[in-house]
Design an enzyme around this catalytic site. Structure first.
Site, PDB file in Angstrom:
ATOM      1  N   GLY A   1       0.793  -1.227  -0.046  1.00 20.47           N
ATOM      2  CA  GLY A   1      -0.084   0.023  -0.024  1.00 20.47           C
ATOM      3  C   GLY A   1       0.887   1.171  -0.014  1.00 20.47           C
TER       4      GLY A   1
ATOM      5  CD  GLN B   1       3.347   5.941   2.583  1.00 24.53           C
ATOM      6  OE1 GLN B   1       2.286   5.356   2.231  1.00 24.53           O
ATOM      7  NE2 GLN B   1       4.235   5.175   3.209  1.00 24.53           N
TER       8      GLN B   1
ATOM      9  CB  CYS C   1       5.183   2.041   7.345  1.00 29.58           C
ATOM     10  SG  CYS C   1       4.597   3.590   6.428  1.00 29.58           S
ATOM     11  CG  LEU C   2       6.891   0.925   1.233  1.00 30.19           C
ATOM     12  CD1 LEU C   2       6.304   1.489  -0.059  1.00 30.19           C
ATOM     13  CD2 LEU C   2       7.881   0.243   1.201  1.00 30.19           C
TER      14      LEU C   2
HETATM   15 ZN   LIG Z   1       2.657   3.368   5.871  1.00 28.58          ZN
END
Ligand SMILES: [Zn+2]
Length: 153
Positions: free
Chosen positions: A46, A51, A90-91
């Site tokens: 996701g 981001q 999380c990236l």
């Molecule tokens: Zn994330």
């Protein structure tokens, strides 16, 4: 294919509230394509627009269950049920994982990339992913919700 740079925890942009999408124009289509490419390139399931530094209420996801890529614009979680613990990463928080409690089932209403409304009822990993990405739109990171220790890999 165009990759965008993923911003990392510590960047104040990740703490901002993203704004609704109003124009479903070519620029939006390019952004969505770039977000999908960037998610796959980084082996994510996701990715929220913030981001990649864009303060809009958009996320993409592909939880690798065969249902393919989903694009959710202006999402609204309208129902949640139960809870589950899941080890998340999380990236934007590279090298860290932690256990987070999320709804076990949820219903989300959103618009697709053309602006048409749709609804997803999600369980398990998809519910986790939707809830995690939705949090990004409100400036929340999974590290805010970790139960116990954040584990550095
Ligand atoms: Zn994330």
């Amino acid at each position: 294919m165009a990759l965008r740079q993923i911003i990392i925890d510590g960047d104040p942009a990740l703490r901002k509230i993203s704004r609704p999408v109003e124009k479903f124009d070519d620029r939006l289509q390019t952004l969505i394509d770039d977000m999908i490419d960037t998610m796959y390139e980084n082996n994510g399931i996701g990715l929220a627009a913030i981001q990649v530094g864009i303060l809009r209420r958009i996320f993409v996801m592909d939880i690798q269950d065969g249902s393919g890529v989903h694009v959710l614009i202006n999402p609204d979680i309208v129902e949640t049920e139960g809870s589950q613990l899941f080890m998340e990463g999380c990236l934007s928080v590279p090298g860290c994982v932690g256990e987070v409690e999320r709804p076990n089932r949820l219903v989300v209403r959103a618009q697709d990339r053309e602006g048409h409304p749709f609804e997803i009822t999600a369980e398990g990993l998809m519910a986790v992913c939707i809830n995690h990405e939705y949090d990004h739109l409100d400036g929340i990171l999974f590290t805010d919700k970790v139960k116990g220790d954040l584990i550095r890999e």
